[in-house]
Motif scaffolding. Structure first.
Motif, PDB file in Angstrom:
ATOM      1  N   GLY A  63       0.826  -1.211   0.000  1.00 38.59           N
ATOM      2  CA  GLY A  63       0.000   0.000   0.000  1.00 38.59           C
ATOM      3  C   GLY A  63       0.863   1.265   0.000  1.00 38.59           C
ATOM      4  N   PHE A  64       2.086   1.162  -0.541  1.00 42.05           N
ATOM      5  CA  PHE A  64       3.004   2.303  -0.615  1.00 42.05           C
ATOM      6  C   PHE A  64       2.946   2.912  -2.012  1.00 42.05           C
ATOM      7  CE2 PHE A  64       6.415   0.820   2.730  1.00 42.05           C
ATOM      8  CZ  PHE A  64       5.411   0.674   3.668  1.00 42.05           C
ATOM      9  N   LEU A  65       3.449   4.142  -2.131  1.00 40.54           N
ATOM     10  CA  LEU A  65       3.556   4.777  -3.443  1.00 40.54           C
ATOM     11  C   LEU A  65       4.765   4.176  -4.178  1.00 40.54           C
ATOM     12  CD1 LEU A  65       2.529   7.213  -5.237  1.00 40.54           C
ATOM     13  CD2 LEU A  65       4.436   8.499  -4.257  1.00 40.54           C
ATOM     14  N   TYR A  66       4.614   3.969  -5.472  1.00 41.37           N
ATOM     15  CA  TYR A  66       5.722   3.461  -6.288  1.00 41.37           C
ATOM     16  C   TYR A  66       6.317   4.626  -7.073  1.00 41.37           C
ATOM     17  CZ  TYR A  66       7.668   1.586 -10.640  1.00 41.37           C
ATOM     18  OH  TYR A  66       8.468   1.343 -11.721  1.00 41.37           O
ATOM     19  N   VAL A  67       7.631   4.809  -6.973  1.00 40.48           N
ATOM     20  CA  VAL A  67       8.279   5.912  -7.688  1.00 40.48           C
ATOM     21  C   VAL A  67       9.402   5.364  -8.573  1.00 40.48           C
ATOM     22  CG1 VAL A  67       9.465   8.135  -7.502  1.00 40.48           C
ATOM     23  CG2 VAL A  67       7.774   7.492  -5.774  1.00 40.48           C
ATOM     24  N   ASP A  68       9.268   5.604  -9.873  1.00 40.29           N
ATOM     25  CA  ASP A  68      10.243   5.141 -10.865  1.00 40.29           C
ATOM     26  C   ASP A  68      11.137   6.335 -11.232  1.00 40.29           C
ATOM     27  OD1 ASP A  68      11.559   4.423 -13.172  1.00 40.29           O
ATOM     28  OD2 ASP A  68       9.758   3.918 -14.317  1.00 40.29           O
TER      29      ASP A  68
END
Ligand code: DC
Length: 222
Positions: A25-30
């Motif tokens: 449930g975390f934000l994904y940052v590419d």
């Protein structure tokens, strides 16, 4: 909580980081998408890659945002327009190293990346996340795979889209990208001393995700 995922191109970082973020449930940052989007902007504005002051000025007038879209995917917005597809072309992929090797541009990108960490728990993937962007990250992962396996996966991915490429040539391209990532003076790809190392060469995607989730949960309960 910050989970830093680093490793070479094609090791499966995006797939794994996205699944890990969804499971937690975390934000994904590419972060690679950020370097790609800025490279696209520099190409569009015809700013010479050797004109570092002009590139730095351009970066300060650029807005890059990563918006979660369906199925844990990210939509990449450059000055408000969706460039998710344009930043994945082979031409763009070959051009990114021109900006990724510039300390001035890396400093700006790192600043933006740290902003994300102030707001929420996230899984951030790149090359220098555990070493430079968030050296204090609670969990650091270094995801690896042999060049041969990374090339084979890439060939299969393209074949699924009906695009045929030569495997030996793909191995050479991957090795050339590794060389650029490992030898850059600023923000080179390094395995942080405290990173959890996982070689995914002989593992399936669910096996990698399960192994990493077990590691994250062990760290969380410490
Ligand atoms: O992960 P990717 O292939 O989308 O990355 C695109 C390019 O950006 C690649 O040349 C490596 C570079 N990059 C970087 O220098 N630092 C990061 N944190 C992420 C990507």
């Amino acid at each position: 909580m910050i989970i830093a995922v680093d490793g070479p191109a094609g090791a499966g970082k995006s797939t794994i980081a996205r699944l890990l973020a969804a499971a937690l449930g975390f934000l994904y940052v590419d972060t690679g998408a950020m370097y790609r989007a800025f490279t696209l902007k520099a190409l569009r504005e015809r700013v010479d890659f050797s004109d570092v002051p002009a590139l730095a000025v351009l970066a300060r007038r650029t807005a890059i945002s990563l918006c979660p879209s369906g199925a844990g995917d990210l939509k990449v917005l450059l000055d408000g327009s969706d460039v998710s597809a344009q930043i994945r072309t082979p031409e763009l992929t070959n051009a990114v190293f021109n900006v990724a090797q510039l300390p001035e541009i890396r400093a700006i990108m790192v600043e933006w990346q740290r902003e994300y960490g102030k707001r929420q728990s996230l899984v951030m993937e790149g090359r220098d996340i555990g070493t430079v962007v968030f050296p204090q990250a609670e969990v650091k992962i270094y995801l690896d795979a042999s060049a041969q396996i990374r090339a084979r996966r890439r060939v299969a991915q393209l074949a699924a889209k009906g695009i045929g490429v030569d495997e030996a040539q793909t191995v050479r391209e991957i090795e050339a990208r590794d060389e650029k990532d490992f030898t850059r003076a600023v923000g080179p790809l390094r395995r942080a001393a405290d990173a959890f190392y996982l070689d995914s060469s002989s593992l399936t995607i669910p096996q990698v995700v399960d192994t990493l989730l077990a590691h994250v949960n062990a760290q969380r309960s410490k």
